[in-house]
Design a protein around this motif. Structure first.
Motif, short mmCIF file in Angstrom:
data_model
loop_
_atom_site.label_atom_id
_atom_site.label_comp_id
_atom_site.label_asym_id
_atom_site.label_seq_id
_atom_site.Cartn_x
_atom_site.Cartn_y
_atom_site.Cartn_z
N UNK A 5 4.34 -64.53 -58.34
CA UNK A 5 3.78 -63.30 -57.78
C UNK A 5 4.89 -62.38 -57.26
N UNK A 6 5.86 -62.97 -56.55
CA UNK A 6 6.97 -62.17 -56.02
C UNK A 6 7.80 -61.59 -57.16
N UNK A 7 8.04 -62.37 -58.18
CA UNK A 7 8.83 -61.90 -59.32
C UNK A 7 8.11 -60.76 -60.03
N UNK A 8 6.81 -60.85 -60.13
CA UNK A 8 6.01 -59.81 -60.77
C UNK A 8 6.10 -58.49 -60.01
N UNK A 9 6.03 -58.57 -58.67
CA UNK A 9 6.14 -57.37 -57.83
C UNK A 9 7.52 -56.74 -57.99
N UNK A 10 8.55 -57.56 -58.01
CA UNK A 10 9.92 -57.06 -58.12
C UNK A 10 10.14 -56.35 -59.45
N UNK A 11 9.59 -56.89 -60.52
CA UNK A 11 9.80 -56.32 -61.84
C UNK A 11 9.04 -55.01 -62.03
N UNK A 12 8.02 -54.78 -61.22
CA UNK A 12 7.27 -53.51 -61.31
C UNK A 12 8.08 -52.31 -60.84
N UNK A 13 9.03 -52.55 -59.94
CA UNK A 13 9.85 -51.44 -59.46
C UNK A 13 10.37 -51.69 -58.06
N UNK A 14 11.54 -51.12 -57.77
CA UNK A 14 12.19 -51.35 -56.49
C UNK A 14 11.42 -50.72 -55.34
N UNK A 15 10.88 -49.53 -55.54
CA UNK A 15 10.15 -48.85 -54.46
C UNK A 15 8.98 -49.69 -53.98
N UNK A 16 8.19 -50.18 -54.94
CA UNK A 16 7.04 -51.01 -54.59
C UNK A 16 7.47 -52.32 -53.94
N UNK A 17 8.56 -52.88 -54.45
CA UNK A 17 9.09 -54.12 -53.88
C UNK A 17 9.53 -53.93 -52.44
N UNK A 18 10.26 -52.88 -52.16
CA UNK A 18 10.74 -52.63 -50.81
C UNK A 18 9.59 -52.39 -49.83
N UNK A 19 8.53 -51.70 -50.30
CA UNK A 19 7.35 -51.49 -49.43
C UNK A 19 6.67 -52.82 -49.15
N UNK A 20 6.55 -53.64 -50.19
CA UNK A 20 5.90 -54.95 -50.02
C UNK A 20 6.70 -55.81 -49.05
N UNK A 21 8.03 -55.77 -49.14
CA UNK A 21 8.87 -56.56 -48.24
C UNK A 21 8.72 -56.08 -46.80
N UNK A 22 8.60 -54.77 -46.63
CA UNK A 22 8.44 -54.21 -45.28
C UNK A 22 7.11 -54.66 -44.66
#
Length: 408
Positions: A5-22
């Protein structure tokens, strides 16, 4: 294995990944062995992530926060410009311009310009050929790390550049050249060989200086006849001929000086221990003396210029005295001068360039030296204890033998 799931979010794009991490700051990031070849991860927040064994070949990691576990990660051709690797675990990662060797992680053509490596653990890292221009290496642990002459360190912060490696003031650790010679090579970590070469260079250099001094003194005092030092020629000769012969002698001597001095400088790159660094670093010759402060360094450079180019005294004396024309009567000497003057110029320039190499310190790893000395102390104590036990045993045997003789 990586969290899907985390890998899938990361591959979708950095902006979305950074928001998810926040939004999920407490979630542990598991990207172990993740396939991220060629991924665009510019500015990605990967701090604290487990990227052990991840394949980041050719990935764009510009400005990314990589304070993560990167042990055994494949970073071949990855772009790490301005990446933040503060606190990153980079054990045994190789930062080299060589091709990827089978079974060994390499960072070929890795770009670490401006990267923040503050506090990073680079134990055992191969930094051969790495581009670390402008990188921040403050408080970086460098124990066991290796660099080479192709490692780019211009404007790198937090380190001291030495003859044989780089030294981190914050952690008192060093990344050394640690060059391994070929089996049939005469090179190696031999402080005695370095000192011998320096002694030979100093001895020959002193002879050349003596000839220069005699030539200058004869010119100042207007002496017509000069006794050649070391009885090379028994009878005194005229000052003009002496100056001409001195050019040939000094050119030959300076050529050998550069050979010995160059061998000493090259051999110094093999040195790794504190004792070796101290022996060579304190060698009493200005051409091999390291100066740290600005004023002594300027004085040292001026002295190096004088000592490297002193043979030009011969040429100055010949031209100022107008004696050059006199050599037309002795063609052999004139042609010899024409042949040896280029040799003299090259040797002087070469020696000066080599001497600047010793303006840098000879570094060593303080932490490793402390461990080594501690180990030696343990061995010494163990030997002492064993010796005491053997003495006690011998004493008991002697007492027993003495008792047996008394009983008889």
């Amino acid at each position: 294995m990586a969290n899907k799931e985390q890998l899938k979010i990361l591959k979708k794009g950095v902006d979305g990944w950074n928001r998810w991490r926040e939004e999920n700051s407490s979630v542990e990031i598991d990207l172990t062995n993740a396939d991220l070849k060629g991924a665009d991860l510019k500015g990605a927040d990967l701090k604290g992530a487990d990227l052990k064994g991840a394949d980041l070949k050719g990935a764009n990691l510009k400005g990314a926060d990589l304070g993560a576990n990167l042990v055994s990660a494949i970073l071949l051709e990855a772009d790490l410009t301005n990446a933040n690797l503060q606190g990153a675990e980079l054990w045994w990662i190789s930062l080299t311009t060589a091709t990827n060797w089978a079974g060994i992680v390499k960072l070929a053509f890795g770009d670490l310009r401006g990267a923040d490596l503050k506090g990073a653990d680079l134990k055992g890292t191969n930094l051969k050929g790495a581009d670390l221009k402008g990188a921040g290496l403050l408080y970086t642990t460098l124990t066991g790390a290796v660099i080479d002459s192709k490692t780019k360190l211009r404007r790198a912060k937090g380190i001291t550049r030495g003859v044989n490696g780089i030294y981190s003031q914050g952690t008192k650790t060093a990344a050394l050249m640690n060059m391994t010679p070929e089996g049939d090579s005469m090179q190696g970590a031999s402080v005695e060989a370095v000192l011998d070469n320096l002694k030979h260079a100093r001895r020959l250099h002193s002879i050349s200086l003596l000839f220069a001094g005699v030539t200058l003194l004869s010119f100042v005092l207007h002496q017509e006849k000069i006794t050649v030092p070391f009885n090379i020629i028994k009878d005194p000769i005229d000052a003009v001929t002496f100056a001409g012969l001195s050019v040939i002698i000094s050119a030959t001597l300076m050529l050998f000086v550069t050979i010995f001095f160059g061998a000493a400088l090259y051999g110094t790159k093999y040195l790794t221990s504190r004792d070796s660094a101290m022996k060579v670093g304190q060698f009493p010759w200005v051409l091999s003396k390291y100066e740290k402060r600005i004023a002594p360094k300027i004085i040292s450079i001026i002295l190096r210029i004088i000592l490297s180019f002193h043979p030009f005294i011969f040429l100055v004396v010949l031209f100022l005295s107008g004696a050059w024309k006199n050599f037309e009567q002795t063609p052999i000497l004139l042609y010899s001068l024409y042949a040896f003057i280029p040799v003299l110029v090259v040797a002087c320039l070469w020696l000066f360039g080599l001497s600047l190499g010793f303006l840098r310190p000879i570094v060593f790893d303080v932490v490793e030296e402390a461990k080594r000395q501690s180990g030696e102390e343990k061995i010494a104590n163990a030997i002492k204890e064993q010796t005491e036990k053997i003495d006690e045993l011998l004493k008991l045997l002697q007492e027993r033998d003495s008792g047996q003789r008394d009983g008889k």
